[in-house]
Scaffold this motif. Structure first.
Motif, PDB file in Angstrom:
ATOM      1  N   HIS A 108       2.487   9.943  -5.066  1.00  0.00           N
ATOM      2  CA  HIS A 108       1.429  10.791  -4.992  1.00  0.00           C
ATOM      3  C   HIS A 108       0.878  11.313  -6.172  1.00  0.00           C
ATOM      4  O   HIS A 108      -0.492  11.357  -6.379  1.00  0.00           O
ATOM      5  CB  HIS A 108       1.663  12.082  -3.946  1.00  0.00           C
ATOM      6  N   ARG A 126       6.177  14.122  -0.078  1.00  0.00           N
ATOM      7  CA  ARG A 126       5.094  14.010  -1.203  1.00  0.00           C
ATOM      8  C   ARG A 126       6.053  13.776  -2.281  1.00  0.00           C
ATOM      9  O   ARG A 126       6.807  14.544  -2.874  1.00  0.00           O
ATOM     10  CB  ARG A 126       4.595  15.348  -1.209  1.00  0.00           C
ATOM     11  N   ASP A 183      -7.213   7.120  -8.197  1.00  0.00           N
ATOM     12  CA  ASP A 183      -8.238   8.169  -8.870  1.00  0.00           C
ATOM     13  C   ASP A 183      -9.313   7.270  -9.541  1.00  0.00           C
ATOM     14  O   ASP A 183      -9.025   6.641 -10.617  1.00  0.00           O
ATOM     15  CB  ASP A 183      -7.467   8.944  -9.760  1.00  0.00           C
ATOM     16  N   SER A 200       3.552   2.583  -5.955  1.00  0.00           N
ATOM     17  CA  SER A 200       2.802   2.876  -4.899  1.00  0.00           C
ATOM     18  C   SER A 200       2.810   4.060  -3.806  1.00  0.00           C
ATOM     19  O   SER A 200       2.069   4.777  -3.624  1.00  0.00           O
ATOM     20  CB  SER A 200       2.690   1.565  -4.295  1.00  0.00           C
ATOM     21  N   GLY A 229       0.732  -1.236  -0.144  1.00  0.00           N
ATOM     22  CA  GLY A 229      -0.296  -0.016  -0.079  1.00  0.00           C
ATOM     23  C   GLY A 229       0.884   1.171  -0.011  1.00  0.00           C
ATOM     24  O   GLY A 229       2.068   0.976   0.139  1.00  0.00           O
ATOM     25  N   PRO A 230       0.175   2.423  -0.255  1.00  0.00           N
ATOM     26  CA  PRO A 230       1.184   3.594  -0.496  1.00  0.00           C
ATOM     27  C   PRO A 230       1.807   3.722   0.732  1.00  0.00           C
ATOM     28  O   PRO A 230       3.074   4.361   0.792  1.00  0.00           O
ATOM     29  CB  PRO A 230       0.022   4.706  -0.657  1.00  0.00           C
ATOM     30  N   ARG A 232       5.953   3.934   1.088  1.00  0.00           N
ATOM     31  CA  ARG A 232       6.915   5.075   1.600  1.00  0.00           C
ATOM     32  C   ARG A 232       7.563   4.873   2.605  1.00  0.00           C
ATOM     33  O   ARG A 232       8.813   5.226   2.818  1.00  0.00           O
ATOM     34  CB  ARG A 232       5.930   6.085   1.672  1.00  0.00           C
ATOM     35  N   LYS A 280      -3.092   5.707 -10.379  1.00  0.00           N
ATOM     36  CA  LYS A 280      -2.639   6.785  -9.814  1.00  0.00           C
ATOM     37  C   LYS A 280      -3.094   8.479 -10.456  1.00  0.00           C
ATOM     38  O   LYS A 280      -3.320   8.323 -11.494  1.00  0.00           O
ATOM     39  CB  LYS A 280      -1.165   7.008  -9.673  1.00  0.00           C
ATOM     40  N   GLU A 294      -5.343   8.410  -3.505  1.00  0.00           N
ATOM     41  CA  GLU A 294      -4.537   7.368  -3.537  1.00  0.00           C
ATOM     42  C   GLU A 294      -4.734   6.645  -4.936  1.00  0.00           C
ATOM     43  O   GLU A 294      -3.736   6.343  -5.852  1.00  0.00           O
ATOM     44  CB  GLU A 294      -4.467   6.419  -2.607  1.00  0.00           C
TER      45      GLU A 294
END
Length: 369
Positions: free
Chosen positions: A267, A188, A338, A264, A174-175, A179, A290, A336
């Protein structure tokens, strides 16, 4: 020669693979071939010619193998890097075509604009393209823009448009997890994906970075094309001169696992291209769902017309405009995933792309040279 699916009485398609295994064009061809081979109603025969560098010919045996195996139509990809420049590409293709005289479909990649007379008539690669246009029975391009670019170079009646597919991509991380793993949890992330070269806007984006908020990390997720690292050298020099070493990261070539992590973690996907043929990186971003920011090119407008609002536009890919558009996008409530991009993805699946290829092949089945 490999038979991917057997059985007499079914339509038989030959697929010729050419070029570097890691290239985007080769990956495109492999994904289409895999989808076609999964169809029980088809018989697929595949030949891998590999790298053609240093060889004038050698493809005749593959053409003969298709003929002897009973192929009804052969599919192949065409681009300069795969087949080479000038006379060598012609020699290689004619070596194949002398042996395979049956129906041939060629997908054209990297179809850029040729506005000058010199580009349309004097360049060796355009004569290779003209030769291919005369010999192949159908020519596949990925957009109406490319149809216009080829007007007067290849026969218009042979052209068919099949949009570049968007493959299904399920990201393992997951994002937030991605990160954290990449050490950018407090940043970001704005990412340009794929090979680093002049048309993709890496140089003006470097100049835009000082105008972005300090917590924005711009990532060039990829490296240069082999032997063509001039743009990367300019990028690194400007990064030092501007003092933005901690705000621009160049990853170099990525494994699939690391590539997915950066996708992932992002942003915002950034595609500030100066020119556009088919874009594998755009397809990857659409697959991931995304938010996507692009320069205002007709090819991108074609994608957006399928699902209005799926793409965000920055105008001309100049530093000030890139910076302003990125700031505006990040200032909003970026999802996260679209939903508009997801709807676009559903219009461009690999399965639908394979169906479109089969429709073109069906036009030619039963023909004999």
């Amino acid at each position: 020669m490999t038979e991917r699916s057997g059985g007499d009485g079914r339509p038989t398609l030959g697929i010729l693979q050419v070029g570097r295994p890691e290239s985007g064009v080769r990956r495109y061809a492999r994904i289409v071939a895999d989808e076609l081979a999964a169809r029980p109603e088809l018989r697929i025969i595949e030949a891998d010619a590999g790298l053609l560098e240093g060889r004038a010919g050698g493809l005749g045996r593959h053409g003969a193998a298709f003929r002897d195996a009973g192929a009804e139509v052969v599919l192949m990809q065409w681009n300069r890097r795969g087949w080479g420049r000038g006379p060598r590409s012609v020699a290689r293709f004619l070596d194949f075509r002398r042996a395979w005289r049956g129906p041939l479909i060629a997908t054209l990649h990297d179809v850029f604009d040729r506005p000058r007379i010199r580009d349309r008539w004097l360049m060796p690669e355009v004569w290779s393209l003209r030769m291919l246009g005369r010999s192949a029975d159908r020519l596949i391009v990925h957009s109406e823009v490319e149809v216009e670019r080829l007007r007067g170079i290849v026969p218009a009646e042979k052209l068919r448009v099949i949009p570049h597919f968007v493959e299904e991509r399920r990201l393992a991380l997951g994002p937030a997890e991605a990160r954290e793993r990449l050490g950018v949890a407090d940043r970001r992330v704005v990412t340009i994906l794929g090979f680093i070269y002049g048309r993709k806007g890496h140089k003006p984006t470097v100049e835009a970075i000082p105008q972005l908020p300090e917590d924005v990390l711009v990532v060039y997720a990829g490296g240069p094309v082999a032997g063509r690292d001039k743009v990367l050298g300019v990028v690194k020099q400007r990064r030092r001169e501007l003092g933005i070493e901690d705000r621009l990261r160049v990853t170099g070539y990525l494994s699939e696992e690391d590539l997915e992590a950066w996708i992932s973690a992002s942003h915002l996907a950034l595609l500030p291209f100066r020119d556009l043929s088919a874009s594998g990186s755009l397809s990857t971003w659409i697959a991931a769902g995304k938010p996507i920011l692009v320069s205002d090119l007709p090819g991108f407008r074609e994608y957006d017309a399928r699902v209005p609002g799926a793409l965000r536009f920055l105008g001309e890919p100049e530093p000030d405009r890139i910076a302003a558009a990125v700031r505006e996008a990040l200032a909003g409530d970026l999802p996260e995933v679209d939903p508009a991009v997801v709807r676009l993805r559903e219009e461009l699946t690999v399965a639908k792309t394979a169906d479109r290829y089969l429709a073109v092949a069906e036009e030619l089945r039963g023909r004999r040279s």
